[in-house]
Write a protein that holds these residues in place. Sequence first.
Motif, PDB file in Angstrom:
ATOM      1  N   ILE A 272       6.899 -12.883 -18.152  1.00 55.10           N
ATOM      2  CA  ILE A 272       6.988 -11.606 -17.428  1.00 55.10           C
ATOM      3  C   ILE A 272       6.079 -11.631 -16.202  1.00 55.10           C
ATOM      4  O   ILE A 272       6.464 -11.184 -15.109  1.00 55.10           O
ATOM      5  CB  ILE A 272       6.614 -10.442 -18.366  1.00 55.10           C
ATOM      6  CG1 ILE A 272       7.667 -10.310 -19.477  1.00 55.10           C
ATOM      7  CG2 ILE A 272       6.503  -9.135 -17.579  1.00 55.10           C
ATOM      8  CD1 ILE A 272       7.307  -9.297 -20.534  1.00 55.10           C
ATOM      9  N   ALA A 273       4.864 -12.158 -16.370  1.00 62.70           N
ATOM     10  CA  ALA A 273       3.931 -12.237 -15.247  1.00 62.70           C
ATOM     11  C   ALA A 273       4.489 -13.124 -14.135  1.00 62.70           C
ATOM     12  O   ALA A 273       4.304 -12.841 -12.937  1.00 62.70           O
ATOM     13  CB  ALA A 273       2.585 -12.771 -15.726  1.00 62.70           C
ATOM     14  N   HIS A 274       5.180 -14.198 -14.525  1.00 62.03           N
ATOM     15  CA  HIS A 274       5.744 -15.126 -13.538  1.00 62.03           C
ATOM     16  C   HIS A 274       6.870 -14.484 -12.737  1.00 62.03           C
ATOM     17  O   HIS A 274       7.080 -14.832 -11.567  1.00 62.03           O
ATOM     18  CB  HIS A 274       6.263 -16.372 -14.253  1.00 62.03           C
ATOM     19  CG  HIS A 274       6.825 -17.414 -13.335  1.00 62.03           C
ATOM     20  ND1 HIS A 274       6.034 -18.152 -12.471  1.00 62.03           N
ATOM     21  CD2 HIS A 274       8.106 -17.841 -13.135  1.00 62.03           C
ATOM     22  CE1 HIS A 274       6.803 -18.985 -11.794  1.00 62.03           C
ATOM     23  NE2 HIS A 274       8.055 -18.814 -12.172  1.00 62.03           N
ATOM     24  N   ARG A 275       7.575 -13.554 -13.345  1.00 60.96           N
ATOM     25  CA  ARG A 275       8.736 -12.948 -12.706  1.00 60.96           C
ATOM     26  C   ARG A 275       8.440 -11.608 -12.046  1.00 60.96           C
ATOM     27  O   ARG A 275       9.332 -10.988 -11.465  1.00 60.96           O
ATOM     28  CB  ARG A 275       9.861 -12.777 -13.743  1.00 60.96           C
ATOM     29  CG  ARG A 275      10.516 -14.095 -14.128  1.00 60.96           C
ATOM     30  CD  ARG A 275      11.338 -13.953 -15.397  1.00 60.96           C
ATOM     31  NE  ARG A 275      12.119 -15.163 -15.660  1.00 60.96           N
ATOM     32  CZ  ARG A 275      11.615 -16.298 -16.137  1.00 60.96           C
ATOM     33  NH1 ARG A 275      10.325 -16.379 -16.392  1.00 60.96           N
ATOM     34  NH2 ARG A 275      12.390 -17.342 -16.351  1.00 60.96           N
ATOM     35  N   THR A 276       7.222 -11.126 -12.180  1.00 56.21           N
ATOM     36  CA  THR A 276       6.847  -9.841 -11.586  1.00 56.21           C
ATOM     37  C   THR A 276       5.534 -10.008 -10.821  1.00 56.21           C
ATOM     38  O   THR A 276       4.930 -11.073 -10.799  1.00 56.21           O
ATOM     39  CB  THR A 276       6.675  -8.763 -12.671  1.00 56.21           C
ATOM     40  OG1 THR A 276       5.555  -9.097 -13.506  1.00 56.21           O
ATOM     41  CG2 THR A 276       7.920  -8.655 -13.539  1.00 56.21           C
ATOM     42  N   ASP A 277       5.098  -8.912 -10.231  1.00 56.46           N
ATOM     43  CA  ASP A 277       3.807  -8.902  -9.543  1.00 56.46           C
ATOM     44  C   ASP A 277       2.703  -8.351 -10.434  1.00 56.46           C
ATOM     45  O   ASP A 277       1.588  -8.116  -9.966  1.00 56.46           O
ATOM     46  CB  ASP A 277       3.901  -8.042  -8.261  1.00 56.46           C
ATOM     47  CG  ASP A 277       4.829  -8.665  -7.225  1.00 56.46           C
ATOM     48  OD1 ASP A 277       4.912  -9.913  -7.188  1.00 56.46           O
ATOM     49  OD2 ASP A 277       5.463  -7.909  -6.463  1.00 56.46           O
ATOM     50  N   TRP A 278       3.000  -8.146 -11.708  1.00 56.95           N
ATOM     51  CA  TRP A 278       2.003  -7.576 -12.605  1.00 56.95           C
ATOM     52  C   TRP A 278       0.982  -8.645 -13.000  1.00 56.95           C
ATOM     53  O   TRP A 278       1.318  -9.811 -13.182  1.00 56.95           O
ATOM     54  CB  TRP A 278       2.667  -7.028 -13.859  1.00 56.95           C
ATOM     55  CG  TRP A 278       3.634  -5.921 -13.591  1.00 56.95           C
ATOM     56  CD1 TRP A 278       3.783  -5.209 -12.433  1.00 56.95           C
ATOM     57  CD2 TRP A 278       4.615  -5.406 -14.498  1.00 56.95           C
ATOM     58  NE1 TRP A 278       4.779  -4.285 -12.561  1.00 56.95           N
ATOM     59  CE2 TRP A 278       5.306  -4.379 -13.814  1.00 56.95           C
ATOM     60  CE3 TRP A 278       4.967  -5.707 -15.809  1.00 56.95           C
ATOM     61  CZ2 TRP A 278       6.326  -3.649 -14.409  1.00 56.95           C
ATOM     62  CZ3 TRP A 278       5.983  -4.979 -16.409  1.00 56.95           C
ATOM     63  CH2 TRP A 278       6.652  -3.960 -15.715  1.00 56.95           C
TER      64      TRP A 278
ATOM     65  N   ILE B 265      -0.168  -6.652 -18.175  1.00 59.44           N
ATOM     66  CA  ILE B 265       0.925  -6.891 -19.110  1.00 59.44           C
ATOM     67  C   ILE B 265       0.423  -6.864 -20.549  1.00 59.44           C
ATOM     68  O   ILE B 265       1.064  -6.297 -21.446  1.00 59.44           O
ATOM     69  CB  ILE B 265       1.609  -8.239 -18.803  1.00 59.44           C
ATOM     70  CG1 ILE B 265       2.272  -8.182 -17.427  1.00 59.44           C
ATOM     71  CG2 ILE B 265       2.631  -8.598 -19.881  1.00 59.44           C
ATOM     72  CD1 ILE B 265       2.777  -9.520 -16.940  1.00 59.44           C
TER      73      ILE B 265
END
Length: 228
Positions: free
Chosen positions: A154-160, A165
């Motif tokens: 998720i971190a890799h695919r978003t700016d979060w 997360i």
Amino acid sequence: MSTESAHEDPAAEVTEPRPIVVRLGQIVVGNTLMGAAVGMLVAAGMGLLPLDVFHRAVGDRCGWTIGGAIIAVQSTLLVLNLALPVKPGIGTVSAVVIPAVVADLTLAVLPTPQVVWLRVMAMLLGGAMFAAGTALYLAAGLGALPRDGLMGAIAHRTDWSPARIRIGADVLCLLAGVLMINPAVAVANGSIGAGSVLLAIALGPSIASLVPLFTHRPHWNTRVRRET
């Protein structure tokens, strides 16, 4: 600086990765400690980690032990890892089974402490074991926990940020677990309690400080040689 002074200076310590056999041992011991810790925290009845609140809620709703719920939930997360895709390691697969089996075995043989101070001791010991087990597991570097792999994707695919997360995942697990079994029941059966707050505050820094201790092996007598 001469090669002799580099050899004699402790600051010139050379580290090497641990052998694969040692790292596999870390996986087994770490997962075993994590499972035993979950069993002790459940027996203490003073609060669980958010993910284990969800595990216990799933087990209660489905009529499973907490070990059975851990396998079901972590297997689902592992499938999501593969779908993203996130490459699992041997440590990822072992984390689905070993903690679950050990947690059930611990609960089967460990008497439920009735005296308050014994419950507090069980909670503190369980928290310490969980921190040590997680640090051993992470230091082995043989695959992330299914939840951590999913959060990394998720971190890799978003700016979060990973911290954002993780906080969101913990809040989601906690709310889902409490709502599944009713807030009053969650407090009454010890899923939510003072221990939950203490574990949430102390485990992160404890694990972070322990991981470096299990990551490398020092070699103080390594001589630096140069070819001239």
